[in-house]
Write a protein that holds these residues in place. Structure first.
Motif, short mmCIF file in Angstrom:
data_model
loop_
_atom_site.label_atom_id
_atom_site.label_comp_id
_atom_site.label_asym_id
_atom_site.label_seq_id
_atom_site.Cartn_x
_atom_site.Cartn_y
_atom_site.Cartn_z
N GLY A 1 20.31 11.17 -23.12
CA GLY A 1 20.07 12.59 -22.85
C GLY A 1 18.79 12.86 -22.10
O GLY A 1 18.23 13.94 -22.23
N ARG A 2 18.31 11.90 -21.31
CA ARG A 2 17.08 12.10 -20.57
C ARG A 2 17.36 12.13 -19.08
O ARG A 2 18.29 11.48 -18.61
CB ARG A 2 16.10 10.95 -20.86
N PRO A 3 16.56 12.84 -18.32
CA PRO A 3 16.75 12.86 -16.87
C PRO A 3 16.49 11.47 -16.27
O PRO A 3 15.79 10.64 -16.86
CB PRO A 3 15.69 13.84 -16.37
N LYS A 4 17.06 11.25 -15.11
CA LYS A 4 16.96 9.94 -14.47
C LYS A 4 15.50 9.57 -14.19
O LYS A 4 15.10 8.42 -14.41
CB LYS A 4 17.75 9.94 -13.17
N ALA A 5 14.70 10.52 -13.75
CA ALA A 5 13.30 10.22 -13.44
C ALA A 5 12.55 9.77 -14.69
O ALA A 5 11.76 8.80 -14.65
CB ALA A 5 12.62 11.45 -12.84
N GLU A 6 12.79 10.43 -15.80
CA GLU A 6 12.13 10.06 -17.05
C GLU A 6 12.59 8.68 -17.52
O GLU A 6 11.79 7.87 -17.98
CB GLU A 6 12.43 11.11 -18.12
N ARG A 7 13.88 8.41 -17.38
CA ARG A 7 14.42 7.12 -17.78
C ARG A 7 13.82 5.99 -16.93
O ARG A 7 13.42 4.94 -17.45
CB ARG A 7 15.94 7.16 -17.64
N LEU A 8 13.73 6.20 -15.61
CA LEU A 8 13.17 5.19 -14.73
C LEU A 8 11.68 4.96 -15.02
O LEU A 8 11.20 3.83 -14.99
CB LEU A 8 13.37 5.59 -13.27
N LYS A 9 10.96 6.03 -15.33
CA LYS A 9 9.55 5.91 -15.66
C LYS A 9 9.38 5.05 -16.92
O LYS A 9 8.51 4.18 -16.97
CB LYS A 9 8.94 7.29 -15.88
N MET A 10 10.20 5.29 -17.91
CA MET A 10 10.10 4.53 -19.15
C MET A 10 10.42 3.05 -18.90
O MET A 10 9.75 2.17 -19.43
CB MET A 10 11.06 5.10 -20.20
N GLU A 11 11.43 2.77 -18.07
CA GLU A 11 11.76 1.39 -17.75
C GLU A 11 10.61 0.69 -17.04
O GLU A 11 10.29 -0.46 -17.35
CB GLU A 11 13.01 1.34 -16.88
N ARG A 12 9.95 1.39 -16.10
CA ARG A 12 8.81 0.80 -15.39
C ARG A 12 7.67 0.52 -16.36
O ARG A 12 7.00 -0.52 -16.27
CB ARG A 12 8.33 1.74 -14.28
N ALA B 1 4.42 -3.39 -19.34
CA ALA B 1 3.90 -3.88 -20.62
C ALA B 1 4.33 -5.33 -20.85
O ALA B 1 3.53 -6.15 -21.33
CB ALA B 1 4.37 -3.00 -21.76
N ALA B 2 5.55 -5.67 -20.48
CA ALA B 2 6.04 -7.04 -20.64
C ALA B 2 5.27 -7.99 -19.73
O ALA B 2 4.90 -9.10 -20.14
CB ALA B 2 7.53 -7.12 -20.34
N ARG B 3 4.99 -7.57 -18.49
CA ARG B 3 4.22 -8.41 -17.57
C ARG B 3 2.81 -8.64 -18.09
O ARG B 3 2.30 -9.76 -18.05
CB ARG B 3 4.15 -7.77 -16.18
N ILE B 4 2.18 -7.60 -18.60
CA ILE B 4 0.82 -7.73 -19.13
C ILE B 4 0.83 -8.66 -20.34
O ILE B 4 -0.04 -9.53 -20.47
CB ILE B 4 0.26 -6.34 -19.49
N HIS B 5 1.83 -8.49 -21.18
CA HIS B 5 1.93 -9.34 -22.37
C HIS B 5 2.11 -10.80 -21.98
O HIS B 5 1.47 -11.68 -22.54
CB HIS B 5 3.10 -8.86 -23.25
N GLU B 6 2.98 -11.07 -21.02
CA GLU B 6 3.21 -12.44 -20.56
C GLU B 6 1.97 -13.01 -19.88
O GLU B 6 1.71 -14.20 -19.95
CB GLU B 6 4.40 -12.50 -19.60
N GLY B 7 1.20 -12.16 -19.23
CA GLY B 7 0.00 -12.61 -18.54
C GLY B 7 -1.09 -13.09 -19.48
O GLY B 7 -2.01 -13.80 -19.07
N HIS B 8 -1.02 -12.71 -20.73
CA HIS B 8 -2.03 -13.11 -21.69
C HIS B 8 -1.65 -14.36 -22.48
O HIS B 8 -2.35 -14.73 -23.41
CB HIS B 8 -2.32 -11.95 -22.66
N ARG B 9 -0.58 -15.02 -22.10
CA ARG B 9 -0.19 -16.26 -22.78
C ARG B 9 -1.19 -17.35 -22.47
O ARG B 9 -1.75 -17.43 -21.38
CB ARG B 9 1.19 -16.72 -22.30
N ARG B 10 -1.37 -18.24 -23.43
CA ARG B 10 -2.28 -19.36 -23.21
C ARG B 10 -1.62 -20.43 -22.38
O ARG B 10 -2.26 -21.14 -21.62
CB ARG B 10 -2.70 -19.96 -24.55
N GLU B 11 -0.31 -20.62 -22.54
CA GLU B 11 0.42 -21.60 -21.75
C GLU B 11 1.79 -21.02 -21.41
O GLU B 11 2.27 -20.11 -22.08
CB GLU B 11 0.57 -22.91 -22.50
N THR B 12 2.42 -21.56 -20.41
CA THR B 12 3.71 -21.03 -20.02
C THR B 12 4.79 -21.51 -20.98
O THR B 12 4.67 -22.58 -21.57
CB THR B 12 4.08 -21.48 -18.58
N PRO B 13 5.85 -20.75 -21.16
CA PRO B 13 6.93 -21.19 -22.06
C PRO B 13 7.56 -22.47 -21.54
O PRO B 13 7.77 -22.64 -20.34
CB PRO B 13 7.93 -20.04 -22.02
#
Length: 63
Positions: free
Chosen positions: A31-42, A47-59
């Motif tokens: 029930g959200r507008p497309k712009a709001e949905r896309l913003k949340m996905e971005r 957040a996932a990229r930042i989290h992965e960037g703080h890993r000590r070693e790669t998976p």
């Protein structure tokens, strides 16, 4: 002494409650507008990229 409960009515009430919970979840998800949905996905991707960037070693890499 316990109250007498009509099981048929209790089952129907439980089913209505579950259906309402599912409808609420669907309203929140779809029930959200497309712009709001896309913003949340971005924001989630960022957040996932930042989290992965703080890993000590790669998976998959063994120390």
């Amino acid at each position: 002494m316990a109250d007498i409960v009509n099981l048929r009515m209790a089952r129907k009430a439980r089913a209505r409650k579950l259906k309402e919970a599912e409808a609420e979840a669907n309203r929140a998800r779809f029930g959200r507008p497309k712009a709001e949905r896309l913003k949340m996905e971005r924001e989630l991707e960022r957040a996932a990229r930042i989290h992965e960037g703080h890993r000590r070693e790669t998976p998959g890499e063994e120390a």
